[in-house]
Design a protein around this motif. Structure first.
Motif, PDB file in Angstrom:
ATOM      1  N   ALA A   1       0.824  -1.211   0.000  1.00  0.00           N
ATOM      2  CA  ALA A   1       0.000   0.000   0.000  1.00  0.00           C
ATOM      3  C   ALA A   1       0.860   1.264   0.000  1.00  0.00           C
ATOM      4  O   ALA A   1       0.599   2.207  -0.751  1.00  0.00           O
ATOM      5  CB  ALA A   1      -0.940  -0.007   1.214  1.00  0.00           C
ATOM      6  N   VAL A   2       1.890   1.276   0.818  1.00  0.00           N
ATOM      7  CA  VAL A   2       2.775   2.448   0.896  1.00  0.00           C
ATOM      8  C   VAL A   2       3.503   2.658  -0.428  1.00  0.00           C
ATOM      9  O   VAL A   2       3.573   3.786  -0.939  1.00  0.00           O
ATOM     10  CB  VAL A   2       3.787   2.292   2.059  1.00  0.00           C
ATOM     11  CG1 VAL A   2       4.903   3.312   1.980  1.00  0.00           C
ATOM     12  CG2 VAL A   2       3.061   2.389   3.393  1.00  0.00           C
ATOM     13  N   GLU A   3       4.034   1.601  -0.993  1.00  0.00           N
ATOM     14  CA  GLU A   3       4.770   1.724  -2.255  1.00  0.00           C
ATOM     15  C   GLU A   3       3.837   2.109  -3.405  1.00  0.00           C
ATOM     16  O   GLU A   3       4.193   2.926  -4.256  1.00  0.00           O
ATOM     17  CB  GLU A   3       5.505   0.420  -2.575  1.00  0.00           C
ATOM     18  CG  GLU A   3       6.506   0.535  -3.671  1.00  0.00           C
ATOM     19  CD  GLU A   3       7.670   1.476  -3.376  1.00  0.00           C
ATOM     20  OE1 GLU A   3       8.353   1.865  -4.346  1.00  0.00           O
ATOM     21  OE2 GLU A   3       7.913   1.842  -2.209  1.00  0.00           O
ATOM     22  N   TYR A   4       2.635   1.544  -3.418  1.00  0.00           N
ATOM     23  CA  TYR A   4       1.650   1.911  -4.442  1.00  0.00           C
ATOM     24  C   TYR A   4       1.329   3.404  -4.360  1.00  0.00           C
ATOM     25  O   TYR A   4       1.299   4.101  -5.364  1.00  0.00           O
ATOM     26  CB  TYR A   4       0.387   1.064  -4.276  1.00  0.00           C
ATOM     27  CG  TYR A   4      -0.706   1.433  -5.243  1.00  0.00           C
ATOM     28  CD1 TYR A   4      -0.649   1.003  -6.567  1.00  0.00           C
ATOM     29  CD2 TYR A   4      -1.785   2.211  -4.837  1.00  0.00           C
ATOM     30  CE1 TYR A   4      -1.639   1.349  -7.462  1.00  0.00           C
ATOM     31  CE2 TYR A   4      -2.783   2.562  -5.727  1.00  0.00           C
ATOM     32  CZ  TYR A   4      -2.712   2.134  -7.044  1.00  0.00           C
ATOM     33  OH  TYR A   4      -3.687   2.480  -7.928  1.00  0.00           O
ATOM     34  N   ARG A   5       1.108   3.857  -3.147  1.00  0.00           N
ATOM     35  CA  ARG A   5       0.785   5.288  -2.950  1.00  0.00           C
ATOM     36  C   ARG A   5       1.957   6.172  -3.360  1.00  0.00           C
ATOM     37  O   ARG A   5       1.787   7.216  -3.976  1.00  0.00           O
ATOM     38  CB  ARG A   5       0.422   5.513  -1.496  1.00  0.00           C
ATOM     39  CG  ARG A   5      -0.094   6.882  -1.223  1.00  0.00           C
ATOM     40  CD  ARG A   5      -0.630   6.969   0.177  1.00  0.00           C
ATOM     41  NE  ARG A   5      -1.138   8.310   0.387  1.00  0.00           N
ATOM     42  CZ  ARG A   5      -1.506   8.780   1.524  1.00  0.00           C
ATOM     43  NH1 ARG A   5      -1.422   8.008   2.593  1.00  0.00           N
ATOM     44  NH2 ARG A   5      -1.946   9.986   1.643  1.00  0.00           N
ATOM     45  N   ARG A   6       3.180   5.750  -3.025  1.00  0.00           N
ATOM     46  CA  ARG A   6       4.368   6.532  -3.374  1.00  0.00           C
ATOM     47  C   ARG A   6       4.534   6.599  -4.897  1.00  0.00           C
ATOM     48  O   ARG A   6       4.801   7.653  -5.449  1.00  0.00           O
ATOM     49  CB  ARG A   6       5.614   5.925  -2.734  1.00  0.00           C
ATOM     50  CG  ARG A   6       6.873   6.774  -2.916  1.00  0.00           C
ATOM     51  CD  ARG A   6       8.101   6.099  -2.356  1.00  0.00           C
ATOM     52  NE  ARG A   6       8.538   4.954  -3.111  1.00  0.00           N
ATOM     53  CZ  ARG A   6       9.223   5.032  -4.269  1.00  0.00           C
ATOM     54  NH1 ARG A   6       9.530   6.181  -4.787  1.00  0.00           N
ATOM     55  NH2 ARG A   6       9.586   3.933  -4.900  1.00  0.00           N
ATOM     56  N   LEU A   7       4.380   5.468  -5.569  1.00  0.00           N
ATOM     57  CA  LEU A   7       4.535   5.441  -7.022  1.00  0.00           C
ATOM     58  C   LEU A   7       3.431   6.224  -7.723  1.00  0.00           C
ATOM     59  O   LEU A   7       3.670   6.848  -8.754  1.00  0.00           O
ATOM     60  CB  LEU A   7       4.563   3.995  -7.528  1.00  0.00           C
ATOM     61  CG  LEU A   7       5.803   3.194  -7.164  1.00  0.00           C
ATOM     62  CD1 LEU A   7       5.644   1.734  -7.551  1.00  0.00           C
ATOM     63  CD2 LEU A   7       7.043   3.792  -7.792  1.00  0.00           C
ATOM     64  N   LYS A   8       2.243   6.172  -7.175  1.00  0.00           N
ATOM     65  CA  LYS A   8       1.106   6.904  -7.768  1.00  0.00           C
ATOM     66  C   LYS A   8       1.313   8.402  -7.667  1.00  0.00           C
ATOM     67  O   LYS A   8       0.913   9.160  -8.543  1.00  0.00           O
ATOM     68  CB  LYS A   8      -0.173   6.486  -7.071  1.00  0.00           C
ATOM     69  CG  LYS A   8      -1.416   6.900  -7.790  1.00  0.00           C
ATOM     70  CD  LYS A   8      -2.640   6.312  -7.118  1.00  0.00           C
ATOM     71  CE  LYS A   8      -3.871   6.772  -7.861  1.00  0.00           C
ATOM     72  NZ  LYS A   8      -5.081   6.285  -7.232  1.00  0.00           N
ATOM     73  N   SER A   9       1.971   8.866  -6.588  1.00  0.00           N
ATOM     74  CA  SER A   9       2.177  10.299  -6.394  1.00  0.00           C
ATOM     75  C   SER A   9       3.329  10.843  -7.221  1.00  0.00           C
ATOM     76  O   SER A   9       3.488  12.056  -7.346  1.00  0.00           O
ATOM     77  CB  SER A   9       2.407  10.604  -4.910  1.00  0.00           C
ATOM     78  OG  SER A   9       3.641  10.079  -4.487  1.00  0.00           O
ATOM     79  N   GLU A  10       4.162   9.971  -7.793  1.00  0.00           N
ATOM     80  CA  GLU A  10       5.308  10.437  -8.602  1.00  0.00           C
ATOM     81  C   GLU A  10       4.896  10.863  -9.973  1.00  0.00           C
ATOM     82  O   GLU A  10       4.006  10.522 -10.585  1.00  0.00           O
ATOM     83  CB  GLU A  10       6.383   9.353  -8.711  1.00  0.00           C
ATOM     84  CG  GLU A  10       7.120   9.178  -7.430  1.00  0.00           C
ATOM     85  CD  GLU A  10       8.221   8.108  -7.541  1.00  0.00           C
ATOM     86  OE1 GLU A  10       8.335   7.439  -8.590  1.00  0.00           O
ATOM     87  OE2 GLU A  10       8.936   7.928  -6.547  1.00  0.00           O
TER      88      GLU A  10
END
Length: 188
Positions: A179-188
């Motif tokens: 979830a954290v990595e998905y959110r981080r990648l989505k915000s890039e």
């Protein structure tokens, strides 16, 4: 689909992978095989990168079954396709299994001698050293961001200190990590 090896080293054949995995399986006593695999395929032969290896190790640990067997299949497939996967699996399992049966027969006859216990303690110490080496390599590669470090520390605390069930800790930490990595990648 197998990827090209990380360097210009000769492309490994299924037979060569079988021999390498057989040697590793036959010469590693008491565990610590991930350290041997790292040294063999990343550091010595440069057939896969350290990042690829650690990704494969994460996958192998998340899948059911023995981690080293999973790694052998993954590395074999990565380097030589389906034949490499079969070679990796066969090499890491079959020759060591035969050797273990023979060694079990020998140790059963020598168990009454104190030297056999000393030999087993030495093998266990070497395995702990290899496992610690692998843990240090993996910890060095954890991104220096707060969330991955917190996940790493919380996993250690929950499993190592609090003795919570590994399956539930891994499932929970995996869900948080994804979830954290998905959110981080989505915000890039």
């Amino acid at each position: 689909m197998p990827l090209k090896p990380a360097s210009a080293a000769p492309h490994p054949t299924a037979w060569r992978l079988f021999l390498i995995f057989s040697r590793i399986g036959l010469t590693s006593f008491g565990g610590g095989l991930s350290g041997w695999l790292l040294r063999e395929f990343v550091q010595d032969r440069h057939w896969i990168s350290e990042e690829e290896f650690l990704n494969g190790l994460s996958l192998a640990q998340a899948l059911p079954g023995v981690n080293v067997k999973n790694m052998a299949i993954w590395i074999g497939y990565r380097l030589a396709g389906a034949r490499g996967a079969v070679a990796g699996f066969s090499g890491i399992i079959v020759p060591p299994a035969i050797f273990i049966v023979l060694l079990g027969i020998l140790f059963a006859s020598l168990a009454r001698y104190p030297l056999s216990n000393i030999a087993l303690a030495g093998a266990a110490a070497a395995a702990i050293g290899l496992s610690a080496s692998m843990a240090i390599v993996a910890a060095r590669r954890v991104p220096r961001r707060l969330i991955p470090l917190l996940i790493m520390v919380s996993t250690f605390v929950m499993v190592g200190l609090l003795h919570w069930p590994l399956v539930w800790v891994v499932l929970a930490e995996a869900a948080v990590s994804i979830a954290v990595e998905y959110r981080r990648l989505k915000s890039e």
